[in-house]
Write a protein that holds these residues in place. Structure first.
Motif, PDB file in Angstrom:
ATOM      1  N   ALA A  49      16.758  24.008  71.562  1.00 46.79           N
ATOM      2  CA  ALA A  49      17.387  22.525  71.279  1.00 46.79           C
ATOM      3  C   ALA A  49      18.156  22.392  70.132  1.00 46.79           C
ATOM      4  O   ALA A  49      19.068  21.579  69.983  1.00 46.79           O
ATOM      5  CB  ALA A  49      16.030  21.725  71.397  1.00 46.79           C
ATOM      6  N   LEU A  50      17.683  23.253  69.221  1.00 46.06           N
ATOM      7  CA  LEU A  50      18.631  23.181  67.776  1.00 46.06           C
ATOM      8  C   LEU A  50      19.831  23.570  68.200  1.00 46.06           C
ATOM      9  O   LEU A  50      21.040  23.072  67.357  1.00 46.06           O
ATOM     10  CB  LEU A  50      18.119  23.886  66.848  1.00 46.06           C
ATOM     11  CG  LEU A  50      16.683  23.235  65.896  1.00 46.06           C
ATOM     12  CD1 LEU A  50      15.942  24.542  65.181  1.00 46.06           C
ATOM     13  CD2 LEU A  50      17.119  22.212  65.185  1.00 46.06           C
ATOM     14  N   ALA A  51      20.111  24.748  68.853  1.00 47.04           N
ATOM     15  CA  ALA A  51      21.317  25.337  69.320  1.00 47.04           C
ATOM     16  C   ALA A  51      22.088  24.341  70.194  1.00 47.04           C
ATOM     17  O   ALA A  51      23.152  23.951  69.961  1.00 47.04           O
ATOM     18  CB  ALA A  51      21.115  26.422  69.956  1.00 47.04           C
ATOM     19  N   ASP A  52      21.571  23.480  71.123  1.00 48.30           N
ATOM     20  CA  ASP A  52      22.059  22.394  71.608  1.00 48.30           C
ATOM     21  C   ASP A  52      22.687  21.345  70.880  1.00 48.30           C
ATOM     22  O   ASP A  52      23.795  20.898  71.061  1.00 48.30           O
ATOM     23  CB  ASP A  52      21.405  21.753  72.755  1.00 48.30           C
ATOM     24  CG  ASP A  52      20.668  22.683  73.793  1.00 48.30           C
ATOM     25  OD1 ASP A  52      21.360  23.980  73.950  1.00 48.30           O
ATOM     26  OD2 ASP A  52      19.641  22.248  74.497  1.00 48.30           O
ATOM     27  N   ALA A  53      21.990  20.955  69.729  1.00 46.63           N
ATOM     28  CA  ALA A  53      22.449  20.236  68.861  1.00 46.63           C
ATOM     29  C   ALA A  53      23.550  20.746  67.667  1.00 46.63           C
ATOM     30  O   ALA A  53      23.863  19.795  66.750  1.00 46.63           O
ATOM     31  CB  ALA A  53      21.273  19.441  68.118  1.00 46.63           C
ATOM     32  N   GLY A  54      23.722  21.982  67.822  1.00 49.18           N
ATOM     33  CA  GLY A  54      24.539  22.639  66.869  1.00 49.18           C
ATOM     34  C   GLY A  54      24.109  22.812  65.496  1.00 49.18           C
ATOM     35  O   GLY A  54      24.691  22.911  64.596  1.00 49.18           O
ATOM     36  N   ALA A  55      22.955  22.727  65.376  1.00 49.92           N
ATOM     37  CA  ALA A  55      22.182  22.671  63.804  1.00 49.92           C
ATOM     38  C   ALA A  55      21.303  24.061  63.908  1.00 49.92           C
ATOM     39  O   ALA A  55      20.499  24.185  62.846  1.00 49.92           O
ATOM     40  CB  ALA A  55      21.209  21.526  63.925  1.00 49.92           C
ATOM     41  N   ASP A  56      21.477  25.024  64.742  1.00 52.53           N
ATOM     42  CA  ASP A  56      20.691  26.054  64.850  1.00 52.53           C
ATOM     43  C   ASP A  56      20.948  26.930  63.428  1.00 52.53           C
ATOM     44  O   ASP A  56      20.190  27.856  62.918  1.00 52.53           O
ATOM     45  CB  ASP A  56      20.755  27.163  66.193  1.00 52.53           C
ATOM     46  CG  ASP A  56      22.275  27.329  66.393  1.00 52.53           C
ATOM     47  OD1 ASP A  56      23.269  26.613  66.116  1.00 52.53           O
ATOM     48  OD2 ASP A  56      22.485  28.485  66.857  1.00 52.53           O
ATOM     49  N   ASP A  57      22.141  26.838  62.868  1.00 52.03           N
ATOM     50  CA  ASP A  57      22.466  27.855  61.691  1.00 52.03           C
ATOM     51  C   ASP A  57      22.254  26.919  60.501  1.00 52.03           C
ATOM     52  O   ASP A  57      22.136  27.513  59.522  1.00 52.03           O
ATOM     53  CB  ASP A  57      24.085  27.854  61.566  1.00 52.03           C
ATOM     54  CG  ASP A  57      24.213  28.867  62.618  1.00 52.03           C
ATOM     55  OD1 ASP A  57      23.587  29.777  63.037  1.00 52.03           O
ATOM     56  OD2 ASP A  57      25.623  28.784  63.154  1.00 52.03           O
ATOM     57  N   ASP A  58      21.472  25.705  60.542  1.00 55.60           N
ATOM     58  CA  ASP A  58      21.412  24.862  59.606  1.00 55.60           C
ATOM     59  C   ASP A  58      19.929  24.635  59.051  1.00 55.60           C
ATOM     60  O   ASP A  58      19.568  24.248  57.961  1.00 55.60           O
ATOM     61  CB  ASP A  58      21.696  23.451  59.730  1.00 55.60           C
ATOM     62  CG  ASP A  58      23.390  23.291  59.737  1.00 55.60           C
ATOM     63  OD1 ASP A  58      24.200  24.176  59.462  1.00 55.60           O
ATOM     64  OD2 ASP A  58      23.716  22.565  60.769  1.00 55.60           O
ATOM     65  N   VAL A  59      18.998  25.176  59.938  1.00 55.63           N
ATOM     66  CA  VAL A  59      17.515  24.950  59.471  1.00 55.63           C
ATOM     67  C   VAL A  59      16.840  26.270  59.914  1.00 55.63           C
ATOM     68  O   VAL A  59      17.240  27.148  60.838  1.00 55.63           O
ATOM     69  CB  VAL A  59      16.988  23.781  60.270  1.00 55.63           C
ATOM     70  CG1 VAL A  59      17.670  22.391  60.112  1.00 55.63           C
ATOM     71  CG2 VAL A  59      16.995  23.998  61.692  1.00 55.63           C
ATOM     72  N   GLU A  60      15.628  26.504  59.538  1.00 55.73           N
ATOM     73  CA  GLU A  60      14.741  27.433  60.191  1.00 55.73           C
ATOM     74  C   GLU A  60      13.549  26.690  60.691  1.00 55.73           C
ATOM     75  O   GLU A  60      13.045  25.869  60.289  1.00 55.73           O
ATOM     76  CB  GLU A  60      14.198  28.273  58.661  1.00 55.73           C
ATOM     77  CG  GLU A  60      15.335  29.175  58.268  1.00 55.73           C
ATOM     78  CD  GLU A  60      14.552  29.955  57.108  1.00 55.73           C
ATOM     79  OE1 GLU A  60      13.591  30.188  56.981  1.00 55.73           O
ATOM     80  OE2 GLU A  60      15.280  30.368  56.017  1.00 55.73           O
ATOM     81  N   LEU A  61      13.022  27.226  61.773  1.00 53.91           N
ATOM     82  CA  LEU A  61      11.961  26.677  62.712  1.00 53.91           C
ATOM     83  C   LEU A  61      10.741  26.902  61.494  1.00 53.91           C
ATOM     84  O   LEU A  61      10.633  28.118  60.870  1.00 53.91           O
ATOM     85  CB  LEU A  61      11.560  27.554  63.851  1.00 53.91           C
ATOM     86  CG  LEU A  61      12.575  27.253  64.848  1.00 53.91           C
ATOM     87  CD1 LEU A  61      12.413  28.036  65.996  1.00 53.91           C
ATOM     88  CD2 LEU A  61      12.471  25.824  65.288  1.00 53.91           C
ATOM     89  N   PRO A  62      10.015  25.844  61.359  1.00 56.56           N
ATOM     90  CA  PRO A  62       8.353  25.755  60.628  1.00 56.56           C
ATOM     91  C   PRO A  62       7.658  26.542  61.152  1.00 56.56           C
ATOM     92  O   PRO A  62       7.700  26.644  62.492  1.00 56.56           O
ATOM     93  CB  PRO A  62       8.437  24.147  60.593  1.00 56.56           C
ATOM     94  CG  PRO A  62       8.942  23.867  61.686  1.00 56.56           C
ATOM     95  CD  PRO A  62      10.046  24.439  62.042  1.00 56.56           C
ATOM     96  N   THR A  63       6.695  27.081  60.444  1.00 51.81           N
ATOM     97  CA  THR A  63       5.510  27.997  61.119  1.00 51.81           C
ATOM     98  C   THR A  63       4.722  26.801  61.012  1.00 51.81           C
ATOM     99  O   THR A  63       4.070  25.919  60.118  1.00 51.81           O
ATOM    100  CB  THR A  63       4.999  28.826  59.818  1.00 51.81           C
ATOM    101  OG1 THR A  63       6.098  29.740  59.464  1.00 51.81           O
ATOM    102  CG2 THR A  63       3.878  29.505  60.045  1.00 51.81           C
ATOM    103  N   MET A  64       4.072  26.491  62.114  1.00 49.38           N
ATOM    104  CA  MET A  64       3.074  25.510  62.659  1.00 49.38           C
ATOM    105  C   MET A  64       2.226  26.343  63.712  1.00 49.38           C
ATOM    106  O   MET A  64       2.382  27.237  64.154  1.00 49.38           O
ATOM    107  CB  MET A  64       3.788  24.378  63.237  1.00 49.38           C
ATOM    108  CG  MET A  64       4.755  23.681  62.126  1.00 49.38           C
ATOM    109  SD  MET A  64       4.468  21.973  62.239  1.00 49.38           S
ATOM    110  CE  MET A  64       5.679  21.390  61.029  1.00 49.38           C
TER     111      MET A  64
END
Length: 86
Positions: A49-64
């Motif tokens: 979903a982050l890649a679809d939004a074009g934000a995959d390079d801007d954030v790190e998935l949080p540890t949850m």
């Protein structure tokens, strides 16, 4: 952007957005999803979903944990995407 992220996560999990973001733990979302088998599939749904939004390079998935909600994950991602004050 967060609205798109929510809809893309739900689509990737094969569930209505209202069900994914109803405040239930990720473990319940995993059980309800016809496509996700394990926590890696949940991770993949958020990453995709982050890649679809074009934000995959801007954030790190949080540890949850699976006790967190999908909204917890989106809120953590939103904090990373928010512009920082100097």
């Amino acid at each position: 952007m967060l609205a798109d992220l929510r809809s893309n996560v739900a689509r990737r999990l094969g569930l209505p957005e209202e069900e994914v973001f109803a405040g239930q733990p990720l473990s319940a979302v995993l059980v309800a999803s016809p496509t996700a088998i394990n926590s890696i599939d949940l991770l993949d749904a958020f990453a995709g979903a982050l890649a679809d939004a074009g934000a995959d390079d801007d954030v790190e998935l949080p540890t949850m944990t699976l006790d967190h909600t999908a909204e917890d994950v989106v809120a953590a991602l939103g904090r990373q995407l928010a512009p920082t004050s100097p």
